[in-house]
Design a protein around this motif. Structure first.
Motif, mmCIF file in Angstrom:
data_model
loop_
_atom_site.group_PDB
_atom_site.id
_atom_site.type_symbol
_atom_site.label_atom_id
_atom_site.label_comp_id
_atom_site.label_asym_id
_atom_site.label_seq_id
_atom_site.Cartn_x
_atom_site.Cartn_y
_atom_site.Cartn_z
ATOM 1 N N ASP A 1 0.850 -1.190 0.000
ATOM 2 C CA ASP A 1 0.000 0.000 0.000
ATOM 3 C C ASP A 1 0.890 1.245 0.000
ATOM 4 O O ASP A 1 1.705 1.407 0.909
ATOM 5 N N PRO A 2 0.735 2.137 -0.997
ATOM 6 C CA PRO A 2 1.594 3.330 -1.057
ATOM 7 C C PRO A 2 1.476 4.237 0.162
ATOM 8 O O PRO A 2 2.412 4.936 0.513
ATOM 9 N N ASN A 3 0.336 4.223 0.828
ATOM 10 C CA ASN A 3 0.153 5.070 2.010
ATOM 11 C C ASN A 3 0.961 4.584 3.204
ATOM 12 O O ASN A 3 1.250 5.357 4.111
ATOM 13 N N LYS A 4 1.325 3.312 3.213
ATOM 14 C CA LYS A 4 2.060 2.746 4.342
ATOM 15 C C LYS A 4 3.562 2.651 4.098
ATOM 16 O O LYS A 4 4.296 2.158 4.941
ATOM 17 N N LEU A 5 4.031 3.109 2.947
ATOM 18 C CA LEU A 5 5.451 3.046 2.637
ATOM 19 C C LEU A 5 6.219 4.133 3.386
ATOM 20 O O LEU A 5 5.688 5.198 3.661
ATOM 21 N N SER A 6 7.482 3.855 3.662
ATOM 22 C CA SER A 6 8.346 4.869 4.274
ATOM 23 C C SER A 6 8.755 5.877 3.203
ATOM 24 O O SER A 6 8.506 5.696 2.017
ATOM 25 N N THR A 7 9.411 6.922 3.624
ATOM 26 C CA THR A 7 9.838 7.967 2.695
ATOM 27 C C THR A 7 10.806 7.416 1.651
ATOM 28 O O THR A 7 10.702 7.757 0.467
ATOM 29 N N TRP A 8 11.750 6.564 2.071
ATOM 30 C CA TRP A 8 12.713 5.991 1.133
ATOM 31 C C TRP A 8 12.024 5.087 0.131
ATOM 32 O O TRP A 8 12.374 5.078 -1.056
ATOM 33 N N GLN A 9 11.045 4.306 0.590
ATOM 34 C CA GLN A 9 10.327 3.413 -0.308
ATOM 35 C C GLN A 9 9.509 4.208 -1.322
ATOM 36 O O GLN A 9 9.409 3.820 -2.485
ATOM 37 N N LYS A 10 8.936 5.325 -0.895
ATOM 38 C CA LYS A 10 8.195 6.182 -1.819
ATOM 39 C C LYS A 10 9.125 6.783 -2.862
ATOM 40 O O LYS A 10 8.759 6.898 -4.040
ATOM 41 N N ALA A 11 10.327 7.147 -2.445
ATOM 42 C CA ALA A 11 11.307 7.695 -3.384
ATOM 43 C C ALA A 11 11.718 6.643 -4.414
ATOM 44 O O ALA A 11 11.813 6.939 -5.612
ATOM 45 N N ILE A 12 11.936 5.427 -3.982
ATOM 46 C CA ILE A 12 12.284 4.334 -4.891
ATOM 47 C C ILE A 12 11.145 4.070 -5.861
ATOM 48 O O ILE A 12 11.354 3.903 -7.065
ATOM 49 N N LEU A 13 9.926 4.047 -5.353
ATOM 50 C CA LEU A 13 8.759 3.814 -6.194
ATOM 51 C C LEU A 13 8.605 4.922 -7.237
ATOM 52 O O LEU A 13 8.354 4.638 -8.411
ATOM 53 N N GLY A 14 8.795 6.157 -6.834
ATOM 54 C CA GLY A 14 8.708 7.276 -7.766
ATOM 55 C C GLY A 14 9.800 7.226 -8.825
ATOM 56 O O GLY A 14 9.550 7.480 -10.001
ATOM 57 N N TYR A 15 11.003 6.880 -8.421
ATOM 58 C CA TYR A 15 12.114 6.770 -9.362
ATOM 59 C C TYR A 15 11.857 5.665 -10.382
ATOM 60 O O TYR A 15 12.050 5.847 -11.584
ATOM 61 N N ARG A 16 11.408 4.510 -9.897
ATOM 62 C CA ARG A 16 11.128 3.399 -10.811
ATOM 63 C C ARG A 16 10.026 3.762 -11.790
ATOM 64 O O ARG A 16 10.099 3.415 -12.968
ATOM 65 N N TYR A 17 8.998 4.456 -11.313
ATOM 66 C CA TYR A 17 7.905 4.879 -12.185
ATOM 67 C C TYR A 17 8.405 5.862 -13.238
ATOM 68 O O TYR A 17 8.078 5.740 -14.419
ATOM 69 N N TRP A 18 9.219 6.828 -12.835
ATOM 70 C CA TRP A 18 9.731 7.835 -13.771
ATOM 71 C C TRP A 18 10.593 7.199 -14.861
ATOM 72 O O TRP A 18 10.434 7.518 -16.038
ATOM 73 N N VAL A 19 11.471 6.273 -14.468
ATOM 74 C CA VAL A 19 12.344 5.606 -15.446
ATOM 75 C C VAL A 19 11.506 4.767 -16.402
ATOM 76 O O VAL A 19 11.731 4.783 -17.612
#
Length: 48
Positions: free
Chosen positions: A24-42
């Protein structure tokens, strides 16, 4: 050339970075959200 670079980055990301698609994106930590955003952007850059 730019597209080939991003496709290579997608392959590297799949091999190295953790998969977060079942979490669940709402339960991710800040680092996990950053990784998820980076993977999505790439991925988005590779598909365009």
């Amino acid at each position: 050339m730019k597209k080939a670079l991003f496709k290579a980055l997608v392959k590297i990301n799949n091999a190295i970075l953790p998969s977060l698609y079942k979490k669940d994106p709402n339960k991710l930590s800040t680092w996990q959200k950053a990784i998820l955003g980076y993977r999505y952007w790439v991925l988005k850059q590779a598909l365009d």
